[in-house]
Design a protein around this motif. Structure first.
Motif, PDB file in Angstrom:
ATOM      1  N   THR B 138       2.797  -2.437   1.811  1.00 38.66           N
ATOM      2  CA  THR B 138       1.771  -1.406   1.637  1.00 38.66           C
ATOM      3  C   THR B 138       0.613  -1.651   2.599  1.00 38.66           C
ATOM      4  OG1 THR B 138       2.387  -1.211  -0.678  1.00 38.66           O
ATOM      5  CG2 THR B 138       0.270  -0.287  -0.060  1.00 38.66           C
ATOM      6  N   LEU B 142      -0.346   1.295   5.214  1.00 38.12           N
ATOM      7  CA  LEU B 142      -1.574   2.076   5.055  1.00 38.12           C
ATOM      8  C   LEU B 142      -2.794   1.438   5.707  1.00 38.12           C
ATOM      9  CD1 LEU B 142      -1.034   3.520   1.522  1.00 38.12           C
ATOM     10  CD2 LEU B 142      -1.270   4.768   3.662  1.00 38.12           C
ATOM     11  N   GLY B 216       5.960   2.124  -4.193  1.00 40.75           N
ATOM     12  CA  GLY B 216       4.969   2.855  -3.424  1.00 40.75           C
ATOM     13  C   GLY B 216       5.194   4.341  -3.494  1.00 40.75           C
ATOM     14  N   LYS B 217       4.400   5.075  -2.702  1.00 38.95           N
ATOM     15  CA  LYS B 217       4.409   6.535  -2.826  1.00 38.95           C
ATOM     16  C   LYS B 217       5.726   7.143  -2.393  1.00 38.95           C
ATOM     17  CE  LYS B 217       2.172   6.183   1.468  1.00 38.95           C
ATOM     18  NZ  LYS B 217       2.800   4.855   1.444  1.00 38.95           N
ATOM     19  N   GLU B 288      -2.967   7.041  -1.114  1.00 37.80           N
ATOM     20  CA  GLU B 288      -1.691   7.055  -1.843  1.00 37.80           C
ATOM     21  C   GLU B 288      -1.689   8.150  -2.907  1.00 37.80           C
ATOM     22  OE1 GLU B 288      -0.111   2.971  -2.751  1.00 37.80           O
ATOM     23  OE2 GLU B 288       1.001   3.919  -1.138  1.00 37.80           O
TER      24      GLU B 288
END
Lengths: 113, 313
Positions: B138, B142, B216-217, B288
């Motif tokens: 992550t 990001l 995660g997304k 997110e």
């Protein structure tokens, strides 16, 4: 042999198998499948490289692993577009041939099925 | 022991790939491909990429599998015409040689990889505290390589626009795919009523833990899209007409939020997509949260395909 080597070699063969299918098979959906086999081979190869980069308590190098997530999602988007194009071709012409001769014979439907 | 298992999985995957390519039945090839995609998750687990294993199972095996099996069912009758165009023996031999050479070169590269392997893991570990997230993937997605993620979500929107633009003129702005009808007492409708509440919670959980654990997304939104797909295939819900303003706003809202936060970084932290010190984690979570619904909708609409019916019946 360690896992990255085994799966790295497996990935190399997957690329070969997929490439053969992509060239040889005339059916477009199977070309899409073959292309995905090539793609997953490339992903596994990169995954094996990431695993070899394991360090400081991480199971693999997180940078290529993150790029793999990006790659797999983009590959799906490309597959969805390819399948949509194929279904549109099928709806418009009633066949899915990619052969130039056969396409000439198909009467166009003025762009609207 | 584990090496024998690994070799077994590798052989099985190769066999499935060869089956997918070699089988004469289009539908069998699609089924083989799904099994292949699901087995690949084992490879990712063995390569210590749990985040990748989740996305491979959800997207590579799941969504792509549904996509190809659906189109294989619709294209069943085209098998015969396609086999009439089969390449000659010499062309096939040439293709086999080309594929074999490519595979051999790649295999040689695998065996010649440098030892010790170059890695960015120490740099990621050293800078991860600044982002506040506990999952290195992550942090890369990001923070360190946020531009890749931004471009990826934009690629998804472009793919969706391209799919929509395949609509015949008469139904532009209409609904995707056929309206599915299923036996209301059948097993599909039963599953489509039972499974989504569980699947939605699993999806949100995978999204929620993504900051600190595998998930995660992308993985979470795939679950949500799959649950919608299940309900749509059972005829319990329908694809929205693509001309609806809320559909278009929802698709671009997440990426727009991402860009806005990125541009704010120019002012507050001196670079596009940079986060001011101390605010990295809340901003990453904000991105997110903004991306999750947009991604779920975009993936679901990509699965639904081009519009085929007018929006207003």
């Amino acid at each position: 042999m360690r896992a990255p080597t085994i799966f790295g070699l497996c990935a190399a063969l997957l690329v070969g198998v997929g490439l053969f299918g992509l060239i040889v098979d005339p059916q477009p959906l199977r070309k899409i499948l073959a292309f995905n086999v090539i793609g997953s081979g490339v992903f596994v190869l990169l995954g094996a490289v990431a695993r070899r980069g394991a360090a400081v308590g991480m199971g693999g190098d997180p940078v290529p692993q993150a790029l793999l997530i990006t790659g797999i999602v983009v590959a799906f988007a490309a597959t969805a577009l390819a399948v949509a194009l194929l279904l549109r071709l099928f709806n418009a012409t009633g066949s899915v041939t990619l052969s130039a001769d056969a396409l000439d014979e198909v009467r166009p439907d003025d762009g609207n099925a | 022991m584990i090496e024998t298992l690994n070799a077994g999985v590798a052989v099985l995957i190769l066999a499935l790939a060869i089956f997918t390519i070699a089988t004469r039945e289009l539908f069998a090839a699609a089924v083989g491909f799904i099994a292949y995609g699901l087995l690949l998750t084992l490879v990712w687990a063995q390569l210590h990429g749990l985040d990748v294993a989740l996305i491979e199972g959800a997207v590579g095996g799941g969504l792509t599998g549904v996509l190809v099996i659906g189109s294989a069912a619709r294209l069943r009758g085209t098998q015969v015409t396609a086999s009439a165009e089969r390449l000659g023996a010499s062309a096939r031999a040439a293709a086999a040689i080309v594929a074999g050479v490519v595979a051999a070169v790649l295999a040689a590269c695998v065996l010649a990889l440098p030892d010790p392997a170059p890695t960015l893991a120490p740099q990621v570990a050293a800078n991860m505290t600044a982002t506040g997230v506990g999952n290195p993937i992550t942090a890369v997605l990001l923070a360190f390589r946020a531009i890749d993620t931004l471009l990826e979500v934009i690629v998804l929107i472009f793919a969706l626009i391209a799919v929509w633009s395949l609509a015949p003129d008469g139904v532009w702005g209409g609904r995707a795919g056929p309206r599915y009808d299923a036996d209301p007492n059948g097993i599909l409708v039963y599953f489509a009523r039972i499974l989504p509440p569980i699947g939605v919670i699993v999806g949100i959980y995978i999204f929620w833990v993504g900051a600190d654990h595998p998930g995660g997304k992308f993985q979470g939104s795939t679950f949500l899209a799959a649950m919608w797909l299940l309900a749509a295939r059972a005829g319990l819900t329908d694809a929205p007409p693509i001309s609806r303003v809320w559909v278009r706003i929802a698709v671009v809202a997440g990426p727009v939020g991402f860009v806005v936060i990125g541009l704010a970084g120019v002012v507050t932290a001196g670079a596009f997509l940079a986060y001011p010190a101390g605010y990295a984690k809340p901003l990453i979570l904000a991105i997110e949260w903004a991306l999750m619904p947009s991604l779920a909708l975009t993936l679901a609409l990509l699965m639904a395909g081009a519009p085929q019916r007018p929006g207003v019946p």
